[in-house]
Design a protein around this motif. Structure first.
Motif, PDB file in Angstrom:
ATOM      1  N   ASP A  20       0.944  -1.197   0.009  1.00 41.11           N
ATOM      2  CA  ASP A  20       0.107  -0.010   0.018  1.00 41.11           C
ATOM      3  C   ASP A  20       0.841   1.304  -0.138  1.00 41.11           C
ATOM      4  OD1 ASP A  20       0.980  -0.117   2.597  1.00 41.11           O
ATOM      5  OD2 ASP A  20      -0.988   0.110   3.572  1.00 41.11           O
ATOM      6  N   HIS A  23       1.788   1.418  -4.596  1.00 34.68           N
ATOM      7  CA  HIS A  23       0.541   1.479  -5.317  1.00 34.68           C
ATOM      8  C   HIS A  23       0.717   0.892  -6.815  1.00 34.68           C
ATOM      9  CE1 HIS A  23      -1.385   3.590  -2.164  1.00 34.68           C
ATOM     10  NE2 HIS A  23      -0.276   4.539  -1.949  1.00 34.68           N
ATOM     11  N   GLN A  25       0.398  -1.942  -9.630  1.00 36.40           N
ATOM     12  CA  GLN A  25      -0.640  -2.976 -10.041  1.00 36.40           C
ATOM     13  C   GLN A  25       0.001  -4.095 -10.827  1.00 36.40           C
ATOM     14  OE1 GLN A  25      -3.986  -1.561 -12.368  1.00 36.40           O
ATOM     15  NE2 GLN A  25      -3.983   0.396 -10.905  1.00 36.40           N
ATOM     16  N   GLU A  44      -6.473  -5.516   0.700  1.00 33.77           N
ATOM     17  CA  GLU A  44      -7.474  -5.444  -0.094  1.00 33.77           C
ATOM     18  C   GLU A  44      -6.882  -5.642  -1.426  1.00 33.77           C
ATOM     19  OE1 GLU A  44      -9.622  -1.408  -2.283  1.00 33.77           O
ATOM     20  OE2 GLU A  44      -8.798  -1.246  -0.234  1.00 33.77           O
ATOM     21  N   PHE A  45      -7.658  -6.686  -1.997  1.00 32.50           N
ATOM     22  CA  PHE A  45      -7.128  -7.278  -3.114  1.00 32.50           C
ATOM     23  C   PHE A  45      -8.388  -7.133  -4.183  1.00 32.50           C
ATOM     24  CE2 PHE A  45      -6.362 -10.625  -6.146  1.00 32.50           C
ATOM     25  CZ  PHE A  45      -4.930 -10.729  -6.222  1.00 32.50           C
ATOM     26  N   VAL A  46      -7.941  -6.451  -5.462  1.00 37.50           N
ATOM     27  CA  VAL A  46      -9.048  -5.978  -6.393  1.00 37.50           C
ATOM     28  C   VAL A  46      -8.572  -6.560  -7.785  1.00 37.50           C
ATOM     29  CG1 VAL A  46     -10.197  -4.376  -7.640  1.00 37.50           C
ATOM     30  CG2 VAL A  46      -9.398  -4.058  -5.137  1.00 37.50           C
ATOM     31  N   TYR A  47      -9.603  -7.238  -8.353  1.00 40.51           N
ATOM     32  CA  TYR A  47      -9.261  -7.943  -9.757  1.00 40.51           C
ATOM     33  C   TYR A  47      -9.910  -6.947 -10.555  1.00 40.51           C
ATOM     34  CZ  TYR A  47      -7.994 -12.671  -8.175  1.00 40.51           C
ATOM     35  OH  TYR A  47      -7.510 -13.555  -7.706  1.00 40.51           O
ATOM     36  N   LYS A  48      -9.243  -6.866 -11.791  1.00 38.59           N
ATOM     37  CA  LYS A  48      -9.682  -6.060 -12.952  1.00 38.59           C
ATOM     38  C   LYS A  48      -9.788  -7.138 -14.207  1.00 38.59           C
ATOM     39  CE  LYS A  48      -8.686  -1.371 -12.553  1.00 38.59           C
ATOM     40  NZ  LYS A  48      -8.104  -0.254 -13.230  1.00 38.59           N
ATOM     41  N   CYS A  49     -10.819  -7.463 -14.789  1.00 41.71           N
ATOM     42  CA  CYS A  49     -10.765  -8.723 -15.792  1.00 41.71           C
ATOM     43  C   CYS A  49     -11.564  -8.203 -17.072  1.00 41.71           C
ATOM     44  CB  CYS A  49     -11.883  -9.654 -15.101  1.00 41.71           C
ATOM     45  SG  CYS A  49     -11.675 -10.398 -13.441  1.00 41.71           S
ATOM     46  N   TYR A  53     -16.746 -13.223 -14.910  1.00 44.10           N
ATOM     47  CA  TYR A  53     -16.433 -14.265 -14.364  1.00 44.10           C
ATOM     48  C   TYR A  53     -17.348 -15.312 -14.807  1.00 44.10           C
ATOM     49  CZ  TYR A  53     -15.749 -17.569 -10.630  1.00 44.10           C
ATOM     50  OH  TYR A  53     -15.569 -18.843  -9.850  1.00 44.10           O
TER      51      TYR A  53
END
Length: 106
Positions: A20, A23, A25, A44-49, A53
């Motif tokens: 953190d 920052h 990716q 905090e874990f965020v996916y961009k796909c 899904y």
């Protein structure tokens, strides 16, 4: 990890530590598997796909597959794995037809 059947880098992996502070990716292209290990009490874990899904296509490879040899930053006794992650097959056990193919762009 490259899971594209026929790739010269098949089964090879790279590890990156994200935090953190910086920052950064990480982009995982199609045909590559990914996993993560949280090193803090909270994350905090965020996916961009690239697509929606699809649970039917959700698959994976066992986290400790000895032929891949991922060096995880925690000892095995300190890991908390999901039931799903504990039961994934080795890469060598996956049918080739279920793996993406390596395509050379000319």
């Amino acid at each position: 990890m490259d899971v594209r059947w026929g790739s010269p880098n098949f089964g090879q992996w790279v590890g990156v530590e994200l935090d953190d502070v910086h920052h950064r990716q990480l982009w995982i292209p199609p045909g590559f598997a990914h996993g993560f290990c949280v090193l803090s009490d909270e994350a905090e874990f965020v996916y961009k796909c690239t697509s929606y899904y699809d649970p039917a296509s959700d698959t994976g490879v066992r986290w400790n597959d000895p032929t891949i040899g991922v060096t995880w930053p925690l000892q095995e006794a300190d890991l908390q794995l999901s039931t799903k992650d504990q039961s994934l097959p080795l890469l060598s056990e996956k049918p080739v037809a279920t793996l993406p193919s390596y395509e050379v762009n000319t």
